[in-house]
Scaffold this motif. Structure first.
Motif, PDB file in Angstrom:
ATOM      1  N   PRO A  28      62.606   5.421  -9.158  1.00 34.82           N
ATOM      2  CA  PRO A  28      62.391   4.538 -10.312  1.00 34.82           C
ATOM      3  C   PRO A  28      62.496   3.066  -9.924  1.00 34.82           C
ATOM      4  O   PRO A  28      63.370   2.674  -9.163  1.00 34.82           O
ATOM      5  N   ARG A  29      61.585   2.284 -10.460  1.00 34.27           N
ATOM      6  CA  ARG A  29      61.651   0.825 -10.302  1.00 34.27           C
ATOM      7  C   ARG A  29      61.794   0.119 -11.636  1.00 34.27           C
ATOM      8  O   ARG A  29      62.282  -1.000 -11.696  1.00 34.27           O
ATOM      9  N   LEU A  30      61.348   0.769 -12.729  1.00 31.49           N
ATOM     10  CA  LEU A  30      61.501   0.181 -14.061  1.00 31.49           C
ATOM     11  C   LEU A  30      61.790   1.292 -15.058  1.00 31.49           C
ATOM     12  O   LEU A  30      60.977   2.198 -15.247  1.00 31.49           O
ATOM     13  N   THR A  31      62.973   1.226 -15.666  1.00 29.63           N
ATOM     14  CA  THR A  31      63.352   2.156 -16.718  1.00 29.63           C
ATOM     15  C   THR A  31      63.544   1.360 -17.995  1.00 29.63           C
ATOM     16  O   THR A  31      64.303   0.384 -18.012  1.00 29.63           O
ATOM     17  N   TRP A  32      62.844   1.765 -19.033  1.00 27.62           N
ATOM     18  CA  TRP A  32      62.826   1.016 -20.293  1.00 27.62           C
ATOM     19  C   TRP A  32      63.572   1.781 -21.373  1.00 27.62           C
ATOM     20  O   TRP A  32      63.335   2.969 -21.595  1.00 27.62           O
ATOM     21  N   TYR A  33      64.496   1.076 -22.042  1.00 25.64           N
ATOM     22  CA  TYR A  33      65.171   1.600 -23.215  1.00 25.64           C
ATOM     23  C   TYR A  33      64.723   0.777 -24.415  1.00 25.64           C
ATOM     24  O   TYR A  33      65.103  -0.383 -24.563  1.00 25.64           O
ATOM     25  N   GLY A  34      63.867   1.393 -25.237  1.00 24.37           N
ATOM     26  CA  GLY A  34      63.346   0.703 -26.405  1.00 24.37           C
ATOM     27  C   GLY A  34      64.115   1.047 -27.656  1.00 24.37           C
ATOM     28  O   GLY A  34      65.181   1.666 -27.629  1.00 24.37           O
ATOM     29  N   ASP A  35      63.553   0.642 -28.784  1.00 23.49           N
ATOM     30  CA  ASP A  35      64.163   0.934 -30.071  1.00 23.49           C
ATOM     31  C   ASP A  35      64.000   2.431 -30.378  1.00 23.49           C
ATOM     32  O   ASP A  35      63.132   3.106 -29.835  1.00 23.49           O
ATOM     33  N   ASP A  36      64.840   2.932 -31.233  1.00 22.24           N
ATOM     34  CA  ASP A  36      64.763   4.326 -31.692  1.00 22.24           C
ATOM     35  C   ASP A  36      64.880   5.334 -30.551  1.00 22.24           C
ATOM     36  O   ASP A  36      64.303   6.423 -30.595  1.00 22.24           O
ATOM     37  N   GLY A 212      63.482  -7.611  -3.852  1.00 23.30           N
ATOM     38  CA  GLY A 212      64.601  -7.218  -3.005  1.00 23.30           C
ATOM     39  C   GLY A 212      64.727  -5.718  -2.815  1.00 23.30           C
ATOM     40  O   GLY A 212      65.706  -5.253  -2.226  1.00 23.30           O
ATOM     41  N   GLY A 213      63.760  -4.959  -3.308  1.00 21.55           N
ATOM     42  CA  GLY A 213      63.828  -3.510  -3.187  1.00 21.55           C
ATOM     43  C   GLY A 213      64.651  -2.848  -4.266  1.00 21.55           C
ATOM     44  O   GLY A 213      64.956  -1.660  -4.175  1.00 21.55           O
ATOM     45  N   GLY A 214      65.012  -3.618  -5.301  1.00 25.44           N
ATOM     46  CA  GLY A 214      65.865  -3.090  -6.348  1.00 25.44           C
ATOM     47  C   GLY A 214      65.097  -2.451  -7.482  1.00 25.44           C
ATOM     48  O   GLY A 214      63.873  -2.318  -7.457  1.00 25.44           O
ATOM     49  N   SER A 215      65.843  -2.060  -8.496  1.00 25.81           N
ATOM     50  CA  SER A 215      65.321  -1.309  -9.628  1.00 25.81           C
ATOM     51  C   SER A 215      65.916  -1.882 -10.905  1.00 25.81           C
ATOM     52  O   SER A 215      67.062  -2.346 -10.909  1.00 25.81           O
ATOM     53  N   VAL A 216      65.136  -1.829 -11.986  1.00 23.57           N
ATOM     54  CA  VAL A 216      65.530  -2.465 -13.243  1.00 23.57           C
ATOM     55  C   VAL A 216      65.679  -1.412 -14.343  1.00 23.57           C
ATOM     56  O   VAL A 216      64.824  -0.547 -14.503  1.00 23.57           O
ATOM     57  N   VAL A 217      66.768  -1.518 -15.093  1.00 20.81           N
ATOM     58  CA  VAL A 217      66.912  -0.824 -16.368  1.00 20.81           C
ATOM     59  C   VAL A 217      66.839  -1.900 -17.438  1.00 20.81           C
ATOM     60  O   VAL A 217      67.757  -2.703 -17.597  1.00 20.81           O
ATOM     61  N   LEU A 218      65.725  -1.954 -18.140  1.00 17.74           N
ATOM     62  CA  LEU A 218      65.446  -3.026 -19.105  1.00 17.74           C
ATOM     63  C   LEU A 218      65.625  -2.508 -20.524  1.00 17.74           C
ATOM     64  O   LEU A 218      65.071  -1.466 -20.882  1.00 17.74           O
ATOM     65  N   THR A 219      66.368  -3.245 -21.334  1.00 14.96           N
ATOM     66  CA  THR A 219      66.587  -2.863 -22.725  1.00 14.96           C
ATOM     67  C   THR A 219      65.800  -3.773 -23.653  1.00 14.96           C
ATOM     68  O   THR A 219      65.589  -4.948 -23.369  1.00 14.96           O
ATOM     69  N   SER A 220      65.389  -3.220 -24.786  1.00 16.68           N
ATOM     70  CA  SER A 220      64.814  -4.057 -25.835  1.00 16.68           C
ATOM     71  C   SER A 220      65.913  -4.959 -26.387  1.00 16.68           C
ATOM     72  O   SER A 220      67.108  -4.675 -26.230  1.00 16.68           O
ATOM     73  N   ALA A 222      66.922  -5.289 -29.444  1.00 11.95           N
ATOM     74  CA  ALA A 222      67.753  -4.549 -30.408  1.00 11.95           C
ATOM     75  C   ALA A 222      68.719  -3.616 -29.687  1.00 11.95           C
ATOM     76  O   ALA A 222      69.892  -3.506 -30.072  1.00 11.95           O
ATOM     77  N   THR A 223      68.242  -2.941 -28.644  1.00  7.64           N
ATOM     78  CA  THR A 223      69.114  -2.047 -27.889  1.00  7.64           C
ATOM     79  C   THR A 223      70.211  -2.827 -27.181  1.00  7.64           C
ATOM     80  O   THR A 223      71.375  -2.396 -27.138  1.00  7.64           O
ATOM     81  N   ALA A 224      69.864  -3.986 -26.623  1.00  2.78           N
ATOM     82  CA  ALA A 224      70.869  -4.815 -25.958  1.00  2.78           C
ATOM     83  C   ALA A 224      71.961  -5.240 -26.937  1.00  2.78           C
ATOM     84  O   ALA A 224      73.156  -5.239 -26.597  1.00  2.78           O
ATOM     85  N   ALA A 225      71.575  -5.598 -28.166  1.00  2.00           N
ATOM     86  CA  ALA A 225      72.552  -6.006 -29.171  1.00  2.00           C
ATOM     87  C   ALA A 225      73.462  -4.844 -29.550  1.00  2.00           C
ATOM     88  O   ALA A 225      74.679  -5.024 -29.741  1.00  2.00           O
ATOM     89  N   GLU A 226      72.888  -3.645 -29.645  1.00  7.37           N
ATOM     90  CA  GLU A 226      73.701  -2.468 -29.966  1.00  7.37           C
ATOM     91  C   GLU A 226      74.687  -2.162 -28.845  1.00  7.37           C
ATOM     92  O   GLU A 226      75.855  -1.826 -29.094  1.00  7.37           O
TER      93      GLU A 226
END
Length: 245
Positions: A28-36, A212-220, A222-226
């Motif tokens: 994984p290089r990009l994991t997305w946590y969206g709303d709902d 840098g060869g890293g990986s991101v877990v990105l939140t929306s 709204a998810t970041a606020a929660e």
């Protein structure tokens, strides 16, 4: 989580970054946590594949290249990262909506009605992961990205030569050229990225992590606020994703 770097040294441009992502296989290089509760995970190869298809659309449909102004009117989202990577790969200049752009050539947006009378070529983007078409009325001539992108090839065809001195990113705070677009590489970690920042800043943060060869877990946002108010949920997410803040 520290990830063994496969970056092979500094990354001079988006073309080099995409090539490294494409060669990276299935991790994984990009994991997305969206709303709902939406979760989408893209490996380096899949992320590069999405970007390649989108490059082909931009070049073949709109002749996008150096000197083309592309407004990216999208929220923090994994699809926003794909469109930004693709536009930069063509050598275009990306502007965010709050930047002072007299007349963009192309607008990529999840709200095409806002740009219907602006005179730019329009691309309507559906944000839900399973969307197969834009859920709404399209202005005349607008392209539905959900259906159009998938019709283009997985490998980049002809693409203009990027001009390093051209602007790559225009915001209200200033501009960044293509030669300076990819920041100094990160440490190769898997990191949790709070989606409440400015879109332009977050996009460059992602570039630095990937360089840098890293990986991101990105939140929306709204998810970041929660997560900010739920320590147990945050701890579970960090443990599950083997990520660090």
């Amino acid at each position: 989580m520290q990830i063994a770097s496969r970056s092979g040294g500094p990354v001079p441009d988006i073309a080099s970054l995409l090539a490294r992502l494409a060669a990276d296989g299935g991790r994984p290089r990009l994991t997305w946590y969206g709303d709902d509760g939406e979760r989408v995970e893209l490996s380096g190869a899949v992320l590069a594949n999405w970007a390649s298809k989108t490059v082909n659309l931009l070049v073949e449909e709109f002749d996008v290249g150096p000197g083309t102004s592309v407004v990216v009117d999208l929220p923090v989202h994994w699809r926003t990262a794909v469109w930004a990577l693709a536009a930069w790969r063509t050598g275009a200049t990306i502007a965010v909506p709050d930047a002072s752009v007299a007349q963009p050539d192309v607008v990529v947006t999840d709200s095409p009605e806002r740009w219907a009378d602006g005179g730019a070529d329009l691309v309507a983007v559906s944000l839900p992961a399973l969307a197969r078409r834009y859920d709404g009325d399209l202005p005349p001539g607008a392209i539905d990205a959900a259906s159009a992108v998938m019709t283009y090839g997985d490998a980049i065809g002809w693409v203009p030569e990027v001009e390093p001195q051209q602007d790559a990113l225009v915001t209200a705070a200033g501009t960044v050229g293509h030669k300076d677009l990819v920041p100094e590489p990160g440490a190769g970690a898997r990191v949790l990225v709070d989606g409440r920042g400015a879109v332009a800043d977050l996009l460059r943060h992602l570039l630095g992590v990937w360089a840098g060869g890293g990986s991101v877990v990105l939140t929306s946002p709204a998810t970041a606020a929660e997560l900010e108010h739920d320590d147990a949920r945050l701890a579970r997410l960090l443990s599950t994703e083997q990520a660090q803040r």
